[in-house]
Design a protein around this motif. Sequence first.
Motif, mmCIF file in Angstrom:
data_model
loop_
_atom_site.group_PDB
_atom_site.id
_atom_site.type_symbol
_atom_site.label_atom_id
_atom_site.label_comp_id
_atom_site.label_asym_id
_atom_site.label_seq_id
_atom_site.Cartn_x
_atom_site.Cartn_y
_atom_site.Cartn_z
ATOM 1 N N TRP A 28 0.842 -1.207 0.000
ATOM 2 C CA TRP A 28 0.000 0.000 0.000
ATOM 3 C C TRP A 28 0.876 1.256 0.000
ATOM 4 C CZ3 TRP A 28 -0.265 3.293 4.461
ATOM 5 C CH2 TRP A 28 -1.113 4.393 4.292
ATOM 6 N N TYR A 31 2.254 1.877 -3.537
ATOM 7 C CA TYR A 31 1.272 2.448 -4.457
ATOM 8 C C TYR A 31 0.914 3.880 -4.073
ATOM 9 C CZ TYR A 31 0.429 -1.927 -6.970
ATOM 10 O OH TYR A 31 0.562 -3.041 -7.767
ATOM 11 N N ARG A 34 3.712 6.135 -5.228
ATOM 12 C CA ARG A 34 3.674 6.372 -6.674
ATOM 13 C C ARG A 34 2.657 7.446 -7.001
ATOM 14 N NH1 ARG A 34 1.711 1.930 -11.146
ATOM 15 N NH2 ARG A 34 -0.163 1.956 -9.846
ATOM 16 N N ASP A 35 1.497 7.371 -6.372
ATOM 17 C CA ASP A 35 0.433 8.338 -6.633
ATOM 18 C C ASP A 35 0.847 9.751 -6.214
ATOM 19 O OD1 ASP A 35 -2.498 8.562 -7.427
ATOM 20 O OD2 ASP A 35 -2.520 9.524 -5.469
ATOM 21 N N ILE A 50 5.993 -0.122 -11.519
ATOM 22 C CA ILE A 50 5.389 -1.324 -10.953
ATOM 23 C C ILE A 50 4.846 -2.175 -12.098
ATOM 24 C CG2 ILE A 50 3.573 -2.211 -9.455
ATOM 25 C CD1 ILE A 50 3.681 0.441 -7.928
ATOM 26 N N ASP A 55 -0.373 -5.335 -10.024
ATOM 27 C CA ASP A 55 -1.702 -4.717 -9.939
ATOM 28 C C ASP A 55 -2.807 -5.772 -9.898
ATOM 29 O OD1 ASP A 55 -0.292 -2.369 -10.219
ATOM 30 O OD2 ASP A 55 -1.058 -1.898 -12.218
ATOM 31 N N ILE A 69 -5.762 -0.083 -2.112
ATOM 32 C CA ILE A 69 -4.754 -0.261 -3.164
ATOM 33 C C ILE A 69 -5.441 -0.330 -4.526
ATOM 34 C CG2 ILE A 69 -2.984 -1.797 -4.098
ATOM 35 C CD1 ILE A 69 -2.378 -2.647 -1.197
ATOM 36 N N ILE A 73 -4.733 2.058 -7.758
ATOM 37 C CA ILE A 73 -4.402 1.529 -9.087
ATOM 38 C C ILE A 73 -5.392 2.065 -10.119
ATOM 39 C CG2 ILE A 73 -4.307 -0.571 -10.497
ATOM 40 C CD1 ILE A 73 -3.340 -2.036 -7.934
ATOM 41 N N TRP A 76 -4.594 5.669 -10.919
ATOM 42 C CA TRP A 76 -3.359 5.737 -11.710
ATOM 43 C C TRP A 76 -3.619 5.332 -13.155
ATOM 44 C CZ3 TRP A 76 1.564 7.427 -11.299
ATOM 45 C CH2 TRP A 76 2.499 6.921 -12.197
#
Length: 324
Positions: A28, A31, A34-35, A50, A55, A69, A73, A76
């Motif tokens: 988590w 991710y 990344r966001d 990733i 995913d 999560i 995803i 994203w």
Amino acid sequence: MCYSAECWALYDGYVRDFGAEIKIREFWELYLGRDEKYRIRKKLSDGTKIPKGMDLNYLRPETDLERTIQDLIGEWNGRKLGESESELAAQEARLAAAEAKLAVKETKTALNEQRIAGNKIKQMKRWIEDAKRTKHEPTKDDRIFPDWYAPILMVEDGKRVVRPMRYHCRPAGMDPSIDRTKTGQVSGTYNARRDNLTRFWRNQFGHTHALMLAETFYENVDDGKGGSREIQFRPRTGETMYIACLYSHWVDPKGVEPDLWSFAAITDEPEPEVAAAGHDRTIINIKPEHVDAWLNPQERSDEELFAIFEDRRHPYYELVKQAA
């Protein structure tokens, strides 16, 4: 140098074959990071890398954290899809403009514009198709490169666990600049040479060991024309490779950069068939019966650990794909 591999990205195998605990909170955080990086930098290329296979672990979430999560995803992928569709429209307009010019007069500039736009349109369509796909395709979805993240098997507090780590090791205590060469290229620390384990890697070898589970690996070799070509190897037996790795937990002494968990695959002199294909290193593929000893290196001598390498598996690494 193992520059790319098709690793295990789905969690089921780790739980089934190793009884491993999945460190969901760490996934988590990956991710979420990344966001946040995306929102700050506003550049798609700056996001944490990733593989899509990771995913797919969250298609059917069972806990609140897994649903969170899944939402990250989805957000994203939605942004990626929107950017790809905008770029597709721009390239289609570029292609139309080039073809309009060619209808009047053929020029090198217009032909070049036509070629570039056509190639980018194909690329964008592939990206859009992949963004919408939910069926698992290991060859596409599970492949990683240096600086990409992958699920890695390790022992933590006496238990086998899986946590995400970057494939490109930054040893603890070293400056982040070690990640790049003077020319800005990715440095070679995504692999750890066996003959350098007791020197450069002395703080990881015998202390922080891990495994990457993989089905194939890829190498770049000289094409004989001043360039390189990609080749792919797979054990002829079809068995999963247990690739011996070292990992490190890097912490910024200034408290500015986020913590980094990263790993490197250990390589040795090439297997004969790999050398014959033009490459000078091969990953170390240990036997399943040595997993516990490898993942628990404390109190073991260097000689005992090197003995695991001597007793490693030697499947014939078949050349699967040879790019022209």
